[in-house]
Design an enzyme around this catalytic site. Sequence first.
Site, PDB file in Angstrom:
ATOM      1  N   ILE A   1       0.832  -1.214   0.000  1.00 51.91           N
ATOM      2  CA  ILE A   1       0.000   0.000   0.000  1.00 51.91           C
ATOM      3  C   ILE A   1       0.869   1.267   0.000  1.00 51.91           C
ATOM      4  O   ILE A   1       0.490   2.290  -0.578  1.00 51.91           O
ATOM      5  CB  ILE A   1      -1.014   0.011   1.171  1.00 51.91           C
ATOM      6  CG1 ILE A   1      -2.132   1.016   0.903  1.00 51.91           C
ATOM      7  CG2 ILE A   1      -0.360   0.284   2.513  1.00 51.91           C
ATOM      8  CD1 ILE A   1      -2.955   0.720  -0.323  1.00 51.91           C
TER       9      ILE A   1
ATOM     10  N   SER B   1      11.983   1.134   6.996  1.00 52.42           N
ATOM     11  CA  SER B   1      11.483  -0.184   6.651  1.00 52.42           C
ATOM     12  C   SER B   1      12.612  -1.181   6.854  1.00 52.42           C
ATOM     13  O   SER B   1      13.780  -0.824   6.682  1.00 52.42           O
ATOM     14  CB  SER B   1      11.012  -0.190   5.191  1.00 52.42           C
ATOM     15  OG  SER B   1       9.959  -1.089   5.006  1.00 52.42           O
TER      16      SER B   1
ATOM     17  N   LYS C   1      -5.466   2.021   7.772  1.00 57.10           N
ATOM     18  CA  LYS C   1      -6.560   1.284   8.380  1.00 57.10           C
ATOM     19  C   LYS C   1      -6.197  -0.197   8.467  1.00 57.10           C
ATOM     20  O   LYS C   1      -5.455  -0.653   7.611  1.00 57.10           O
ATOM     21  CB  LYS C   1      -7.884   1.472   7.616  1.00 57.10           C
ATOM     22  CG  LYS C   1      -7.840   1.250   6.110  1.00 57.10           C
ATOM     23  CD  LYS C   1      -7.549  -0.059   5.473  1.00 57.10           C
ATOM     24  CE  LYS C   1      -8.222  -1.310   5.895  1.00 57.10           C
ATOM     25  NZ  LYS C   1      -7.887  -2.463   4.992  1.00 57.10           N
TER      26      LYS C   1
HETATM   27  P1  NAP Z   1       2.362  -5.601   3.257  1.00 59.18           P
HETATM   28  O1  NAP Z   1       2.819  -5.165   1.896  1.00 59.18           O
HETATM   29  O2  NAP Z   1       2.297  -7.044   3.560  1.00 59.18           O
HETATM   30  O3  NAP Z   1       3.203  -4.942   4.413  1.00 59.18           O
HETATM   31  C1  NAP Z   1       3.627  -3.609   4.405  1.00 59.18           C
HETATM   32  C2  NAP Z   1       5.026  -3.507   4.970  1.00 59.18           C
HETATM   33  O4  NAP Z   1       4.979  -3.575   6.389  1.00 59.18           O
HETATM   34  C3  NAP Z   1       5.953  -4.630   4.582  1.00 59.18           C
HETATM   35  O5  NAP Z   1       6.504  -4.421   3.314  1.00 59.18           O
HETATM   36  C4  NAP Z   1       6.974  -4.620   5.687  1.00 59.18           C
HETATM   37  O6  NAP Z   1       8.027  -3.783   5.320  1.00 59.18           O
HETATM   38  C5  NAP Z   1       6.221  -4.033   6.873  1.00 59.18           C
HETATM   39  N1  NAP Z   1       6.014  -5.068   7.867  1.00 59.18           N
HETATM   40  C6  NAP Z   1       5.408  -6.257   7.710  1.00 59.18           C
HETATM   41  N2  NAP Z   1       5.414  -6.956   8.869  1.00 59.18           N
HETATM   42  C7  NAP Z   1       6.065  -6.185   9.755  1.00 59.18           C
HETATM   43  C8  NAP Z   1       6.419  -6.346  11.102  1.00 59.18           C
HETATM   44  N3  NAP Z   1       6.112  -7.452  11.789  1.00 59.18           N
HETATM   45  N4  NAP Z   1       7.081  -5.342  11.711  1.00 59.18           N
HETATM   46  C9  NAP Z   1       7.404  -4.222  11.045  1.00 59.18           C
HETATM   47  N5  NAP Z   1       7.098  -4.014   9.749  1.00 59.18           N
HETATM   48  C10 NAP Z   1       6.444  -4.980   9.120  1.00 59.18           C
HETATM   49  O7  NAP Z   1       0.920  -4.999   3.587  1.00 59.18           O
HETATM   50  P2  NAP Z   1       0.022  -3.920   2.817  1.00 59.18           P
HETATM   51  O8  NAP Z   1      -0.849  -4.609   1.846  1.00 59.18           O
HETATM   52  O9  NAP Z   1       0.870  -2.781   2.348  1.00 59.18           O
HETATM   53  O10 NAP Z   1      -0.933  -3.488   4.022  1.00 59.18           O
HETATM   54  C11 NAP Z   1      -0.453  -2.688   5.079  1.00 59.18           C
HETATM   55  C12 NAP Z   1      -1.639  -1.964   5.699  1.00 59.18           C
HETATM   56  O11 NAP Z   1      -2.273  -1.201   4.665  1.00 59.18           O
HETATM   57  C13 NAP Z   1      -2.708  -2.907   6.271  1.00 59.18           C
HETATM   58  O12 NAP Z   1      -3.206  -2.379   7.467  1.00 59.18           O
HETATM   59  C14 NAP Z   1      -3.783  -2.918   5.195  1.00 59.18           C
HETATM   60  O13 NAP Z   1      -5.078  -3.117   5.731  1.00 59.18           O
HETATM   61  C15 NAP Z   1      -3.661  -1.510   4.624  1.00 59.18           C
HETATM   62  N6  NAP Z   1      -4.153  -1.403   3.244  1.00 59.18           N
HETATM   63  C16 NAP Z   1      -3.751  -2.314   2.295  1.00 59.18           C
HETATM   64  C17 NAP Z   1      -4.298  -2.245   1.010  1.00 59.18           C
HETATM   65  C18 NAP Z   1      -3.884  -3.219  -0.082  1.00 59.18           C
HETATM   66  O14 NAP Z   1      -4.475  -3.166  -1.174  1.00 59.18           O
HETATM   67  N7  NAP Z   1      -2.952  -4.120   0.131  1.00 59.18           N
HETATM   68  C19 NAP Z   1      -5.233  -1.246   0.710  1.00 59.18           C
HETATM   69  C20 NAP Z   1      -5.570  -0.311   1.677  1.00 59.18           C
HETATM   70  C21 NAP Z   1      -5.025  -0.408   2.936  1.00 59.18           C
HETATM   71  P3  NAP Z   1       9.531  -4.153   5.756  1.00 59.18           P
HETATM   72  O15 NAP Z   1       9.646  -5.653   5.816  1.00 59.18           O
HETATM   73  O16 NAP Z   1      10.388  -3.557   4.695  1.00 59.18           O
HETATM   74  O17 NAP Z   1       9.716  -3.497   7.079  1.00 59.18           O
END
Ligand code: NAP
Length: 309
Positions: A11, A33, A87
Amino acid sequence: MKIALAGIGKIARDQHVPAIAGSSDWDLGATVSRSGSVEGVPSFTSLAEMFEAHPEVEVVSLCMPPKPRFDYAAEVIRAGRHVMLEKPPGATLSECHILRDMAAAAGVSIYATWHSRQAAQVAAAKAWLAERALRHVTVIWKEDVRRWHPGQDWVFEAGGLGVFDPGINGLSILTEILPDPVHLRSAELLVPENRQAPIAARLAFHHTGGAQISAEFDWRQEGEELWTIEVETEDGAIRLSEGGASLHIDGKEVAQVDGAANDGEYPQLYSQMAMLVREGRSEMDLRPLALVADAFLLGERRVVAPFEF
Ligand code: NAP
């Protein structure tokens, strides 16, 4: 204002980086990150190192999954910086209450964002419903988890919310547009036998005016996603679809009016954050997360087929 992004994943790349780049309010000064970075922007693996190197960063926007987010948010507030939360704002309600109180005590702004509330026709739907008596409300949020969360196992872990990760977007719109408060009456949670969090859910709500309100969330949808809220009132019906981007009133499509609502969901979130910081205010509406928490409290669990990405 200088802003830093933390948690550079799906995101952050899809929405936050372009929204910040297109904003006249913000300048992306750093990223934090463990593995990700943004080309041309100084990157750090901890908030402490980032603040040390870039004390001019006033705001940190947190884009990691909800479970690890509390520790980052608390550290940002303790450093006297403003904080913006993807969120859902946290993995639990109590941690969100603590963050809200910490921000108030520290005199910094905290913003629990709900991107779906910024969809183009949400405000129009709210205005139309304001004076009307509700009869039936149906929320349908169905999408393919493999398309929207490819390989993201955290969504099925405890605290990952399962299908409520997208479903909470529908609930954020529901709580925004309905003229009256609702609370949960019952819930059914369909949990794959090899996972901790539901892949589908059915909810029924209580409404003080006696309207029938229900929601159906499903991550097993194949093909087109359905992100729709239908409301029947004593005086006409509306259909808010495409996640709030499209509105029909009594079957007739309503044209989008020119204005901020068409700027896109994330650009509007960043405009709102700029306003909150300038005005020294916070925004922390926890009603969507409260409904999800109540679904986990009240929900009857049914074990369904195992799920693999
Ligand atoms: P993601 O790509 O799986 O995770 C985002 C980043 O968070 C990862 O690249 C990682 O970066 C970091 N992360 C993951 N686990 C972690 C941990 N245990 N400790 C610290 N950092 C950690 O997830 P995402 O899809 O972007 O979603 C993240 C948030 O955005 C969620 O709350 C989701 O509901 C919201 N969101 C997502 C979307 C969508 O379409 N995917 C849409 C709207 C909102 P590093 O490993 O580099 O630290």
